[in-house]
Write an enzyme that holds these catalytic residues in place. Structure first.
Site, short mmCIF file in Angstrom:
data_model
loop_
_atom_site.label_atom_id
_atom_site.label_comp_id
_atom_site.label_asym_id
_atom_site.label_seq_id
_atom_site.Cartn_x
_atom_site.Cartn_y
_atom_site.Cartn_z
N HIS A 190 66.38 41.48 30.24
CA HIS A 190 65.96 40.17 30.75
C HIS A 190 67.13 39.26 31.09
CE1 HIS A 190 61.84 41.13 29.62
NE2 HIS A 190 61.55 40.22 30.54
N CYS A 496 55.17 42.33 40.79
CA CYS A 496 56.06 41.23 40.44
C CYS A 496 57.32 41.68 39.70
CB CYS A 496 55.33 40.16 39.63
SG CYS A 496 54.81 40.75 38.02
#
Ligand code: PEP
Ligand code: MG
Length: 538
Positions: A190, A496
């Site tokens: 992330h 996404c």
């Protein structure tokens, strides 16, 4: 001039003086920091800093107990007891006799304990992290940590750090960091993904790099090629400077065509939306041509907080954030923590395999008191805006069924409220392969290819050691995407994950039948232009 080659994590170029952030526990002790007659004074400082740490832990425990969960509070209390044990063991006093000062003595004792726990097998290994965390807290109260922390990086400097957390990246981008050199980082992590969204050049490694760079020496960081130049000569510097200027210029917002819809040569409208975090600039995404926000990650509203935000706080924050959308839709994902995204108010035991453990919807279902304020805030927002609500990390039909019950029950507490669309992330192979059963409970789906790739290829997205297995364009992932489309006919389905923004894969995504892509705002103008030159025929 020295050149190091690491792994290119986030493209772009940046230059500036090195800003080294070292773990305060890792600093070496000064063997002659104090004299004998200073020992008593140092001991008093140590007692005070332990006391402050204890109070801090008790405070967290009390607030967690009142507002979240009693057993969780017990973890903070256990840490307090651990602290008492360390203080009464006599080890710190013994170390002070070596005249290394309060900071040195605390560091030595905590490091030794950390190493002892690390050497153990099984669940007690987790104590090593707890002990290290306690040691850092005590050092912070001792004032023994110098200003060289992530929060203090001056604008235009290159951050050099061993580990980069997702919660570090957003403040860094606001501070205007020039680039980042990190000891180790996988490109699917992330923190990496956020750095790419924020256009911060990042290079990971080579191993030991953090110890080979010195504070304030000049660095040229090439996040596209994975190189770091230390103390460049004048010519190298001049050429690099020109590249940095070109890179910064390219950040200028696009005008004109990117604001128009993306329509393929055969007349198919493709929705191109933005992936955003809760502290991002929505205005900038719109200026880049975003048709809406396809994925709003709200974790930043929760990270680095001692308690989760209330319904009102969430509502106000999200309302302010989404104000510039003016009629465009926003898909808000419910809190997706656990795995590589821990939050401080949920000190959950470390799982043997965090990515395969209690994260996303699994955690939400276990702590419904975390879900209700999110849903209630989003329902309120949905009265003024086109809001869609997305559930992360669905694996079983039961996951989405149980969330739907919570969704409906919360909605019932707001009589007359408009019901926003309810959707599921498809980001595990099980969810992709049984998408038809999940689709029964939702209004839309969104495919998260970042996690889908990690679970399909059995390669941790945040593990640099298996980066070559982590391939979100692998045929197995593409095949799962095809199954999602064919097994959920008539269902609106977006992509996404990062794959949605990979230009070379766009023709294939369109051919498979995807009509909605959500990506980092900076990729939108290029994606729209490309789509206009393509056909969507399957
Ligand atoms: C994904 O997994 O693809 C996704 C979009 O979610 P995140 O990257 O936040 O896990
Ligand atoms: Mg995901």
């Amino acid at each position: 001039m020295t050149i190091f080659t690491g792994v290119a994590i986030s493209p772009g170029v940046g230059m500036g003086p090195a800003w080294l952030v070292v773990d305060p526990l890792e600093l070496a002790a000064d063997p002659a920091a104090i004299t004998r007659d200073q020992i008593a004074g140092e001991w008093t400082r140590i007692l005070a800093s332990f006391e402050q740490t204890r109070r801090e832990l008790e405070d967290s425990a009390r607030r967690i107990e009142e507002q979240l969960d009693a057993p969780l509070a017990g973890i903070f209390r256990a840490h307090g007891m651990m602290l008492d044990g360390i203080l009464s063991s006599g080890d710190i006093e013994t170390e002070l006799e070596a005249l290394i000062g309060a900071e040195g003595a605390v560091r030595r004792v905590f490091r030794r304990l950390q190493a002892r726990f690390r050497a153990l097998r099984g669940p007690t290994q987790q104590r090593a992290d707890d002990v290290a965390d306690l040691g850092r807290r005590v050092l912070r109260h001792l004032g023994g940590v110098d200003g060289s922390s992530v929060e203090h990086v001056p604008a235009g400097h290159v951050l050099v750090i061993e580990r980069l957390l997702p919660s570090d990246v957003v403040p860094l981008s606001r501070r205007g960091v020039a680039a980042i050199v990190v000891g180790a980082l996988a490109s699917g992590a992330h923190a990496a993904l956020l750095a790419r969204e924020k256009r911060i050049p990042v290079v990971a490694g080579p191993p030991g790099i953090v110890h080979r760079l010195r504070s304030l020496e000049e660095l040229l960081v090439d996040g596209s090629r994975g190189t770091i130049v230390v103390s460049p000569d004048a010519e190298t510097r001049r050429v690099f400077q020109a590249r940095v200027e070109a890179f910064n210029q390219a950040a200028v917002r696009c005008r004109g065509a990117c604001l128009e819809p993306a329509i393929t040569l055969d007349g198919q409208r493709i929705t191109v939306e933005a992936n955003l975090g809760a502290h991002d600039d929505v205005e900038l995404a719109i200026d880049n041509g975003a048709d809406g926000v396809g994925l709003l990650r709200i974790e930043q509203l929760y990270l680095a907080r001692t308690l989760p935000p209330s319904e009102d706080e969430l509502f106000e924050e999200l309302r302010a954030l989404t104000a510039p959308l003016r009629g465009r839709s926003v898909t808000v994902r419910l809190l997706d923590v656990g795995g590589d995204k821990p939050v401080s108010f949920l000190p959950l035991p470390v799982e043997p395999n965090p990515s395969l453990g209690r994260r996303g919807v699994r955690l939400l279902l276990e702590y419904p008191q975390l879900v209700r304020p999110q849903l209630a805030a989003l329902f309120r927002l949905a009265q003024e805006l086109d809001v869609r609500i997305l559930v992360p990390m669905v694996t079983l039909e039961e996951d989405i069924r149980a969330m739907r019950v919570l969704f409906d029950a919360t909605l019932e507490t707001l009589p007359g409220a408009r019901r926003p669309p309810f959707g599921a992330m498809i980001e595990t192979p099980a969810a992709a392969l049984s998408v038809a059963t999940i689709a029964r409970h939702v209004d839309f789906l969104s495919v998260g290819t970042n996690d889908l790739a990690q679970y399909t290829l059995a390669a941790g997205r945040d593990d640099p050691a298996v980066s070559h297995y982590y391939d979100d364009t692998h045929a197995a992932v593409m095949r799962l995407l095809g199954i999602v489309i064919s097994d959920a006919p008539g269902m609106p389905i977006a992509v996404c994950g990062e794959l949605a923004g990979r230009e070379e894969r766009m023709p294939e995504l369109l051919r498979l039948g995807f009509r909605s892509l959500s990506m980092a705002p900076g990729l939108i103008p290029g994606a729209k232009e490309l789509i206009r030159g393509m056909t969507s025929v399957r």
